[in-house]
Design a protein around this motif. Structure first.
Motif, mmCIF file in Angstrom:
data_model
loop_
_atom_site.group_PDB
_atom_site.id
_atom_site.type_symbol
_atom_site.label_atom_id
_atom_site.label_comp_id
_atom_site.label_asym_id
_atom_site.label_seq_id
_atom_site.Cartn_x
_atom_site.Cartn_y
_atom_site.Cartn_z
ATOM 1 N N LEU A 108 38.370 27.299 52.169
ATOM 2 C CA LEU A 108 38.146 28.333 51.162
ATOM 3 C C LEU A 108 39.402 28.649 50.356
ATOM 4 C CD1 LEU A 108 36.051 30.861 53.336
ATOM 5 C CD2 LEU A 108 35.175 29.235 51.648
ATOM 6 N N LYS A 109 40.478 27.924 50.580
ATOM 7 C CA LYS A 109 41.762 28.205 49.952
ATOM 8 C C LYS A 109 41.693 28.137 48.430
ATOM 9 C CE LYS A 109 45.355 29.387 52.401
ATOM 10 N NZ LYS A 109 46.105 30.606 52.008
ATOM 11 N N HIS A 110 40.790 27.304 47.914
ATOM 12 C CA HIS A 110 40.695 27.173 46.462
ATOM 13 C C HIS A 110 40.175 28.452 45.789
ATOM 14 C CE1 HIS A 110 36.630 26.321 47.869
ATOM 15 N NE2 HIS A 110 36.200 26.563 46.625
ATOM 16 N N LEU A 111 39.714 29.425 46.605
ATOM 17 C CA LEU A 111 39.252 30.703 46.071
ATOM 18 C C LEU A 111 40.316 31.797 46.144
ATOM 19 C CD1 LEU A 111 35.673 30.841 47.684
ATOM 20 C CD2 LEU A 111 36.246 30.116 45.365
ATOM 21 N N ASP A 112 41.420 31.495 46.860
ATOM 22 C CA ASP A 112 42.479 32.487 47.091
ATOM 23 C C ASP A 112 43.207 32.785 45.784
ATOM 24 O OD1 ASP A 112 44.524 34.075 47.917
ATOM 25 O OD2 ASP A 112 45.212 32.764 49.534
ATOM 26 N N ASN A 118 47.599 39.523 39.873
ATOM 27 C CA ASN A 118 46.148 39.315 39.920
ATOM 28 C C ASN A 118 45.441 40.517 40.544
ATOM 29 O OD1 ASN A 118 46.555 36.732 38.874
ATOM 30 N ND2 ASN A 118 46.809 35.853 40.921
ATOM 31 N N ARG A 119 44.170 40.653 40.233
ATOM 32 C CA ARG A 119 43.344 41.703 40.840
ATOM 33 C C ARG A 119 42.973 41.237 42.247
ATOM 34 N NH1 ARG A 119 38.658 43.949 37.128
ATOM 35 N NH2 ARG A 119 38.134 41.730 37.055
ATOM 36 N N TRP A 120 43.617 41.880 43.237
ATOM 37 C CA TRP A 120 43.459 41.400 44.606
ATOM 38 C C TRP A 120 43.698 42.555 45.596
ATOM 39 C CZ3 TRP A 120 41.284 37.045 46.141
ATOM 40 C CH2 TRP A 120 41.417 36.635 47.469
ATOM 41 N N SER A 121 42.806 43.512 45.597
ATOM 42 C CA SER A 121 42.890 44.612 46.572
ATOM 43 C C SER A 121 41.693 44.537 47.500
ATOM 44 C CB SER A 121 42.920 45.961 45.847
ATOM 45 O OG SER A 121 41.648 46.258 45.291
ATOM 46 N N SER A 124 38.529 45.653 45.510
ATOM 47 C CA SER A 124 38.170 44.990 44.258
ATOM 48 C C SER A 124 39.064 43.777 44.062
ATOM 49 C CB SER A 124 38.337 45.986 43.096
ATOM 50 O OG SER A 124 38.101 45.359 41.857
ATOM 51 N N PHE A 125 38.494 42.581 43.997
ATOM 52 C CA PHE A 125 39.305 41.388 43.801
ATOM 53 C C PHE A 125 38.527 40.290 43.094
ATOM 54 C CE2 PHE A 125 37.343 40.866 47.978
ATOM 55 C CZ PHE A 125 36.890 39.555 47.951
ATOM 56 N N ASP A 126 39.299 39.383 42.480
ATOM 57 C CA ASP A 126 38.741 38.206 41.825
ATOM 58 C C ASP A 126 39.066 36.974 42.657
ATOM 59 O OD1 ASP A 126 37.663 39.378 39.485
ATOM 60 O OD2 ASP A 126 39.684 39.557 38.647
ATOM 61 N N VAL A 127 38.167 35.999 42.623
ATOM 62 C CA VAL A 127 38.476 34.717 43.258
ATOM 63 C C VAL A 127 39.101 33.798 42.216
ATOM 64 C CG1 VAL A 127 36.663 34.929 44.984
ATOM 65 C CG2 VAL A 127 36.143 33.818 42.801
ATOM 66 N N SER A 135 34.350 43.160 35.311
ATOM 67 C CA SER A 135 33.896 43.346 36.693
ATOM 68 C C SER A 135 34.567 42.327 37.594
ATOM 69 C CB SER A 135 32.376 43.198 36.784
ATOM 70 O OG SER A 135 31.735 44.188 36.020
ATOM 71 N N PRO A 136 35.051 42.756 38.779
ATOM 72 C CA PRO A 136 35.685 41.824 39.706
ATOM 73 C C PRO A 136 34.663 40.919 40.389
ATOM 74 C CG PRO A 136 35.533 43.987 40.693
ATOM 75 C CD PRO A 136 35.026 44.132 39.293
ATOM 76 N N SER A 137 35.151 39.882 41.076
ATOM 77 C CA SER A 137 34.259 38.995 41.827
ATOM 78 C C SER A 137 33.576 39.758 42.950
ATOM 79 C CB SER A 137 35.047 37.813 42.391
ATOM 80 O OG SER A 137 35.596 37.028 41.362
#
Length: 603
Positions: A108-112, A118-121, A124-127, A135-137
């Motif tokens: 799943l690393k390709h989604l990190d 980046n939006r990564w909380s 709320s986060f994006d892949v 809207s986030p992922s």
């Protein structure tokens, strides 16, 4: 896992969620998914755009659904997911699990997409690879949080119903209103979906109402239900369990575990450490026992009789024998609760007593109604003989109709709740009674105890002892009233609904007018119920016989007329009185004008 090529495995994972789930479980160092978990995986992938998963506690429905969210992003990085729960913390935990899996597992690393810019909380986060969007992922919110402005292709309400936010009709109504926002948040695409996860807290659960909106439910209890309990699931059992029951029979499977997640010994341990009702709710997904403890009033405890307007049965023998069930009278009640006729009515019939009242629960104009009931007490039983509901508050038409209804049934007293209008209603009733020349006394009653407690304290002892008897015409009126309202609101205004949904929680009922009217009337007679209906009926018959003998001695000719003519004597006497009044009326002669003679012609 069987050795297969990485390329074939990746292709399989993209098309089959069950394969993806097995791979993820392997990386989480979990055993192979159980039968129930694989059934969930199938339903999540193929169940349709609006579905529900109702699984027993501990089976891992949130974990499997979180894996489904990851698989959704694995297949399409541009998908938007909104996770909603009763508490913000629970929704955040769901979102954090998804995020940790993406960060920790190589496939799943390709989604990190972690990084300072980046939006990564956790909320709320994006892949990685997702196109820019407001809207986030993945986003997590509580059911009471502001969701305005959010957009999602997949919405996962996870245990949005809890005992704290669904204890009353009003709370459940608010919860349903919140869920209606999901439709406006969902992107208008054929592939967009809403997937509910939850455990119903009561038969009136929002999950039950969601089924009426088209959300198909899959129910998987921890044990196979017995044949007796099967109707509680109303055909919502998972296909796999339904197939097992068809092949082996409900009797052979009843009580055995449905999945390897919990053994029989472990289920017994959980059952022994919790209440039976709680086990039925949490592990069997059967609300019946919980509802029986929470909602004490039963329609089956109230005998239904087609009452004669002139005579009352001295004794009413209650029974719930299946042969006494009234099949042609719809019961708006909990599952398994029905209307029943008495096993037998006594041979002793008496005149309706002067002890007959009008019970009035007044209301203003609006959604509430002015509820009116005619109640009589005889031989330790209370009879609800008639009922009406008026929508126009306390207009002149309504007050007049109330008094005329009381006169029709020989009521001698009108009982009015004074909390509303501070005595205004009773003053208006007295005025109309004088104008209509209806002799009647009036009495106010004021409540100081919380409504739900007061209603149950009045009704529960009387119904459980089967001392309340309802005329069949009352139930027929109850079912036919308020036909102009939407079905759900119409049912909430019926007496049967209000009685069977009444509990001690504050705000338990959205509408309680008819139940309040009945409880008020029953409370008025409470101090007269400390008698045996059999002994009291004998006493009434004995007193009537003694009065008959005394009348025969003191007024022999009148007694003979009454005995021979019966009710006809009253009619003859009325006609004679009318003729006498006509003869006594003065005749107009002399210089009476022609206009007056014309106006009085025929009198």
């Amino acid at each position: 896992m069987n050795p297969i090529s990485a390329e074939h495995l990746q292709t399989k994972m993209l098309t089959d969620f069950s394969t993806f789930l097995r791979v993820l479980w392997h990386h989480l160092h979990l055993p192979e998914p159980t039968r129930a978990q694989l059934a969930m995986a199938r339903y999540l992938q193929y169940g349709g755009p609006r579905i529900q998963l109702q699984m027993f506690r501990g089976v891992g429905k949130s974990w499997v659904t979180a894996a489904f969210v990851i698989w959704t992003l694995y297949c399409d990085v541009n998908k938007k997911v909104l996770v909603v729960s009763a508490s913000k913390q629970r929704a955040d935990d769901f979102s954090l699990f998804v995020q940790r899996c993406i960060m920790d597992f190589p496939f799943l690393k390709h989604l990190d997409n972690s990084g300072k810019d980046n939006r990564w909380s956790r909320v709320s986060f994006d892949v990685k690879g997702a196109e820019p969007a407001q809207s986030p992922s993945v986003k997590s919110v509580g059911i009471t949080s502001a969701m305005v402005g959010s957009r999602a292709d997949l919405i996962v309400p996870d245990d949005i119903e809890s005992p704290e936010n669904s204890a009353s009709d009003i709370q459940r109504e608010k919860l349903l209103q919140r869920t209606s926002e999901f439709e406006s948040i969902l992107t208008p695409l054929p592939t967009s979906r809403i997937i509910y996860l939850g455990t119903p807290q009561t038969i009136f659960s929002v999950y039950t109402k969601l089924e009426l909106r088209g959300y198909r439910a899959m129910v998987w209890p921890s044990r196979y239900p017995s044949e007796e309990n099967l109707p509680s699931y109303e055909g919502r059992l998972a296909e796999e369990l339904e197939s097992d029951i068809r092949e082996s029979g409900a009797t052979a499977l009843a009580g055995t575990p449905t999945d390897t997640r919990f053994s029989d010994a472990l289920l017994r341990e959980k059952e022994s450490t919790t209440s039976k009702a709680n086990f039925q709710l949490q592990f069997q997904l059967d609300t019946t026992m919980s509802d029986m403890l929470r909602y004490p009033l039963r329609l089956g405890d109230i005998p239904v009789v087609s009452l004669d307007p002139r005579k009352a049965p001295g004794t009413v023998i209650w029974s719930q024998d299946p042969t006494n069930r009234i099949s042609d009278l719809e019961a708006i009640s909990l599952p398994g609760d029905h209307w029943y006729r008495p096993a037998r009515l006594g041979d002793d019939w008496h005149d309706w007593p002067a002890d007959t009242i009008i019970s009035v629960d007044p209301s203003g104009r609006g959604k509430d109604e002015t509820a009116v009931g005619i109640l009589s007490q005889l031989a330790g039983n209370i009879y609800l003989r008639a009922m009406r509901g008026f929508q126009d508050g306390y207009s002149d038409e309504t007050l007049t109709a109330i008094l005329k209804l009381g006169r029709q049934f020989g009521a001698t007293m009108c009982l009015v709740e004074s909390n509303f209008g501070d005595g205004t209603v009773i003053a208006l009733l007295q005025k109309h009674a004088r104008e209509l020349q209806i002799p009647m006394t009036f009495e106010e009653t004021r409540a100081f105890v919380r409504k739900e407690e007061r209603l149950l304290d009045s009704l529960e002892p009387v119904t459980t002892q089967h001392r309340l008897v309802i005329c069949r015409s009352v139930i027929e009126y109850d079912l036919q009233s308020n036909q102009d309202l939407p079905l759900e609101e119409r049912l909430q205004k019926t007496l049967a609904y209000q009685l069977t949904r009444l509990c001690r929680d504050k705000g338990a009922l959205k509408h309680d007018d008819r139940a309040d009217m009945l409880a008020q009337g029953v409370a008025y007679f409470t101090d007269r119920l400390n008698v045996s209906q059999f002994e009291e009926s004998k006493r009434i018959s004995h007193d009537a016989y003694a009065a008959m003998l005394e009348r025969a001695e003191t007024a022999g000719s009148l007694f003979a007329d009454e005995l021979v003519l019966g009710d006809a004597r009253e009619a003859l006497q009325t006609l004679a009185e009318q003729a006498q009044r006509t003869q006594a009326r003065p005749v107009m002669r002399g210089n009476v004008s022609a206009q007056v003679r014309k106006a009085t012609r025929g009198y």
